[in-house]
Design an enzyme around this catalytic site. Structure first.
Site, PDB file in Angstrom:
ATOM      1  CE  LYS A 124     -21.508  41.436  21.052  1.00 56.64           C
ATOM      2  NZ  LYS A 124     -22.183  43.030  20.110  1.00 56.64           N
ATOM      3  CB  SER A 161     -23.767  40.226  17.224  1.00 54.99           C
ATOM      4  OG  SER A 161     -23.452  41.383  17.665  1.00 54.99           O
ATOM      5  CB  SER A 192     -25.691  43.743  18.426  1.00 57.42           C
ATOM      6  OG  SER A 192     -25.924  43.075  16.741  1.00 57.42           O
TER       7      SER A 192
HETATM    8  N1  GLN Z   1     -27.513  41.348  13.251  1.00 59.31           N
HETATM    9  C1  GLN Z   1     -26.709  42.770  12.102  1.00 59.31           C
HETATM   10  C2  GLN Z   1     -25.887  41.904  11.263  1.00 59.31           C
HETATM   11  O1  GLN Z   1     -25.496  41.042  11.256  1.00 59.31           O
HETATM   12  C3  GLN Z   1     -26.269  44.040  13.440  1.00 59.31           C
HETATM   13  C4  GLN Z   1     -25.053  43.084  13.546  1.00 59.31           C
HETATM   14  C5  GLN Z   1     -24.598  44.521  15.408  1.00 59.31           C
HETATM   15  O2  GLN Z   1     -25.770  45.082  15.462  1.00 59.31           O
HETATM   16  N2  GLN Z   1     -23.726  43.762  16.143  1.00 59.31           N
HETATM   17  O3  GLN Z   1     -24.793  42.880  11.077  1.00 59.31           O
END
Ligand code: GLN
Length: 496
Positions: free
Chosen positions: A80, A155, A179
């Site tokens: 990532k 994400s 995420s």
């Molecule tokens: N969807 C969540 C957010 O937008 C979690 C994102 C994540 O875990 N990085 O914050």
């Protein structure tokens, strides 16, 4: 697709170690696969062909020299793009980092390299890991290999898509509020969020420091476990890193694969289901619970009354921490710099850089966080949210007095269409309904494929107490062994 990209990480490692195939051949097969399909999937922001082949060659040389190999030597991985990699572009999905090449490796990058794992490149993500679809990437969305018109989750959607599309057998994601688990669920793969502090955050571009945790993706529970053991372990460079042994997740995955859960107490969380969940997701979950019962587990219903407040608490705590963490991106030290014409003041340069460099969702989070932390509102928002966080941890503690693990769907929905939710922040945020409690409590949780709904993958979430990550893997592997493997994502050229 060649056989080499179809194999699991465990199979590939064994084939490389036995000399059946070289690490260079394995790397090349995956690079070819990327060349074949990534124009459609867009999992990668940067493919490091030369670096991958050089790393693979080094593994082959070790084998030729008769040196001892680590368990995943020669296995390709997608990283990532929020994890820093020395000399390779690292954007965190943001324009503000454009052109930045970090001068050092994150601790997990170093561990991955030291294990002889072959890093293929960097994967797409929502900007600064804020989102559930990769649509917030400054570089365009990734596509779900099951249906290219749909999101691969977020994400870490580039990482999940890469593994689901057979571009890599393994990848790294980060999970702040879900995420790793939600993208794993919607692309039909396995993803684990370790106990907070189990994996070093040194070299992770910070979103919300009290929540961020990197975790493994794989197509099997064992593969995820093998990668987990590579990245976990104490790191003096991260002050929140846990001192103590790494959870024995590989042994747990192997034990689980024998398919016996006799005596394991599994709690179904009453609050994570019902209204707002897609019927197909709920049906898949109910079937999963019956499967677990069939494996000998003792199934009970458990109530966690404060889980319903997790979303509100998270969307105050995470933006608050983000507003502070992102203050360092000011055009002075990293990447983009706008308006530096000798006339503008330094303050103007900073503000013009941030205006041009951050996307809409990142700006929204910075504004929410700055507001929540401002004097006069701090107690009402951030302070209250922290209290809710404590109540959620207590819910977990009470539940784990009655059961060994908790289960729920990983996400209320299957993969939705690209563009469907992007203009409605609340519709995006509710993707995290199931994953946020474990994030706030710092406890481990895994998502394992639990079948299809309308032809799209659904995930089962298994949550365990802090430091007991092995329970997620044991139950996950038993479940995996008991269900039909998912078949044939519709991506052109994918046959399995
Ligand atoms: N969807 C969540 C957010 O937008 C979690 C994102 C994540 O875990 N990085 O914050």
């Amino acid at each position: 697709m060649t056989d080499l990209t179809r194999r699991t990480a465990a199979e590939t490692a064994a084939a490389v170690a036995s000399g059946e195939v070289s690490a260079v051949e394995v790397a090349q097969a995956h690079l070819d696969r990327i060349a074949e399909v990534d124009g459609q999937v867009h999992a990668f922001l940067h493919v490091d062909t030369d670096g991958a082949l050089a790393a693979a060659k080094a593994v082959d040389e070790k084998i030729a020299a008769g040196e001892e190999l680590s368990p995943l030597a020669g296995v390709p991985l997608a990283m990532k793009d929020v994890v820093v990699t020395k000399g390779l572009p690292t954007t965190a999905g943001s324009k503000i980092h454009e052109g930045w090449r970090p001068p050092y490796d994150a601790t997990i990058t170093r561990r991955i390299k030291d294990a002889g794992i072959v890093m293929l490149g960097k994967t797409n993500m929502d900007e600064f890991a804020m989102g559930s679809s990769t649509e917030n990437s400054a570089y365009g969305p990734s596509h779900n290999p099951w249906d290219l018109g749909r999101i691969p989750g977020g994400s870490s959607g580039g990482s999940s898509a890469a593994v689901a599309a057979f571009e890599a057998p393994l990848s790294i994601g980060t999970d702040t509020g879900g995420s790793v688990r939600q993208p794993a669920a919607v692309t039909g793969i396995v993803g684990h969020k370790p106990t907070y502090g189990a994996v070093s955050r040194n070299g992770l571009i910070a979103f919300s420091s009290s929540l961020d945790q990197a975790g493994p993706f794989g197509r099997t529970v064992l593969d995820a476990a093998l990668l987990h053991e590579v990245i976990a372990g104490h790191d003096p460079a991260d002050s929140t890193s846990i001192r103590g042994p790494v959870a024995p997740v590989v042994a747990a995955a192997r034990e689980g694969a024998r398919g016996d859960l006799t005596g394991v107490r599994i709690g179904v969380v009453r609050e994570l289901g019902g209204e707002g969940y897609q019927p197909g997701v709920l049906a898949s979950f109910e079937a999963a619970v019956e499967t677990l019962r069939g494996l000998g587990a003792d199934i009970r219903e458990v109530s966690c009354p404060h889980f319903g407040y997790a979303l509100a608490a998270y969307y105050l705590i995470a933006p608050s921490e983000a507003s502070s963490n992102l203050a360092r991106f000011d055009g002075v030290r990293y990447g983009l710099r706008v308006g530096d014409d000798g006339v503008n003041s330094l303050e103007d340069v900073m503000s013009l850089t941030r205006e041009a460099g951050f996307g809409a969702e990142v700006k929204r989070r910075i504004m929410i966080g700055t507001y929540a932390l401002s004097s006069g509102y701090y107690e009402a928002y951030y302070g209250q949210a922290q209290k809710v966080r404590t109540l959620i941890s207590r819910d977990f503690a009470a539940a784990f007095e009655q059961v060994d693990v908790l289960v729920s769907p990983s996400s209320p929905f299957v993969a939705f269409g690209i563009g469907e939710r992007i203009d409605d922040p609340m519709a995006m945020y509710i993707n995290d309904l199931c994953t946020l409690p474990a994030s706030l409590a710092g406890t481990p949780a895994i998502s394992v494929p639990s079948g299809l709904s309308e032809g799209l993958p659904v995930g089962l979430q298994i949550m365990a107490p802090a430091l007991a990550d092995e329970r997620c893997y044991r139950v996950g592997a038993a479940f995996e062994a008991a269900v039909e493997p998912l078949v044939v994502p519709r991506l052109v050229g994918v046959t399995r």
